[in-house]
Design a protein around this motif. Sequence first.
Motif, PDB file in Angstrom:
ATOM      1  N   TRP A 189       0.817  -1.210   0.000  1.00  0.00           N
ATOM      2  CA  TRP A 189       0.000   0.000   0.000  1.00  0.00           C
ATOM      3  C   TRP A 189       0.852   1.262   0.000  1.00  0.00           C
ATOM      4  O   TRP A 189       0.438   2.287  -0.550  1.00  0.00           O
ATOM      5  N   ARG A 190       2.039   1.222   0.597  1.00  0.00           N
ATOM      6  CA  ARG A 190       2.912   2.412   0.584  1.00  0.00           C
ATOM      7  C   ARG A 190       3.377   2.749  -0.829  1.00  0.00           C
ATOM      8  O   ARG A 190       3.370   3.908  -1.227  1.00  0.00           O
ATOM      9  N   ASP A 191       3.762   1.734  -1.562  1.00  0.00           N
ATOM     10  CA  ASP A 191       4.188   1.948  -2.946  1.00  0.00           C
ATOM     11  C   ASP A 191       3.030   2.497  -3.783  1.00  0.00           C
ATOM     12  O   ASP A 191       3.212   3.393  -4.603  1.00  0.00           O
ATOM     13  N   PHE A 192       1.841   1.940  -3.544  1.00  0.00           N
ATOM     14  CA  PHE A 192       0.670   2.419  -4.268  1.00  0.00           C
ATOM     15  C   PHE A 192       0.369   3.872  -3.924  1.00  0.00           C
ATOM     16  O   PHE A 192       0.041   4.683  -4.798  1.00  0.00           O
ATOM     17  N   ALA A 193       0.503   4.218  -2.648  1.00  0.00           N
ATOM     18  CA  ALA A 193       0.246   5.596  -2.212  1.00  0.00           C
ATOM     19  C   ALA A 193       1.246   6.566  -2.848  1.00  0.00           C
ATOM     20  O   ALA A 193       0.852   7.653  -3.303  1.00  0.00           O
ATOM     21  N   ILE A 194       2.506   6.186  -2.906  1.00  0.00           N
ATOM     22  CA  ILE A 194       3.518   7.047  -3.541  1.00  0.00           C
ATOM     23  C   ILE A 194       3.199   7.227  -5.017  1.00  0.00           C
ATOM     24  O   ILE A 194       3.259   8.350  -5.537  1.00  0.00           O
ATOM     25  N   ALA A 195       2.837   6.156  -5.693  1.00  0.00           N
ATOM     26  CA  ALA A 195       2.487   6.246  -7.112  1.00  0.00           C
ATOM     27  C   ALA A 195       1.263   7.131  -7.316  1.00  0.00           C
ATOM     28  O   ALA A 195       1.233   7.960  -8.236  1.00  0.00           O
ATOM     29  N   ALA A 196       0.251   6.985  -6.472  1.00  0.00           N
ATOM     30  CA  ALA A 196      -0.964   7.800  -6.591  1.00  0.00           C
ATOM     31  C   ALA A 196      -0.663   9.273  -6.345  1.00  0.00           C
ATOM     32  O   ALA A 196      -1.169  10.149  -7.055  1.00  0.00           O
ATOM     33  N   ALA A 216       9.933   7.727  -1.151  1.00  0.00           N
ATOM     34  CA  ALA A 216      10.176   6.285  -1.025  1.00  0.00           C
ATOM     35  C   ALA A 216      11.326   6.010  -0.055  1.00  0.00           C
ATOM     36  O   ALA A 216      11.257   5.070   0.740  1.00  0.00           O
ATOM     37  N   GLN A 217      12.354   6.823  -0.095  1.00  0.00           N
ATOM     38  CA  GLN A 217      13.478   6.653   0.820  1.00  0.00           C
ATOM     39  C   GLN A 217      13.062   6.928   2.263  1.00  0.00           C
ATOM     40  O   GLN A 217      13.488   6.237   3.173  1.00  0.00           O
ATOM     41  N   VAL A 218      12.245   7.939   2.470  1.00  0.00           N
ATOM     42  CA  VAL A 218      11.786   8.272   3.819  1.00  0.00           C
ATOM     43  C   VAL A 218      10.918   7.155   4.387  1.00  0.00           C
ATOM     44  O   VAL A 218      11.051   6.798   5.552  1.00  0.00           O
TER      45      VAL A 218
END
Length: 84
Positions: free
Chosen positions: A49-56, A80-82
């Motif tokens: 979900w974090r990757d999806f949130a960054i992409a969104a 993403a690094q944070v």
Amino acid sequence: LVFGALPFWEKIKSAPRARTALLGTNAAVVGLLAAALYNPVWINAIFGWRDFAIAAICIALLQVKRLPPIAVVVLGAGLAQVLA
């Protein structure tokens, strides 16, 4: 190719058959772009979900805020690094 067709563009654009072919070509390009987004990007980059949130967030920044793509890439990488 574009410069070669440019003088004939108005004539091509007004012809019913050419217009239909251009609409079909446009739909095919959208499908290819969606497939290109799914198969290397989605499968290899979205793991939770974090990757999806960054992409969104990045897509929203591109579409809504109209930020330059390089700024969105840097911001997304930093986010993403944070979160990692």
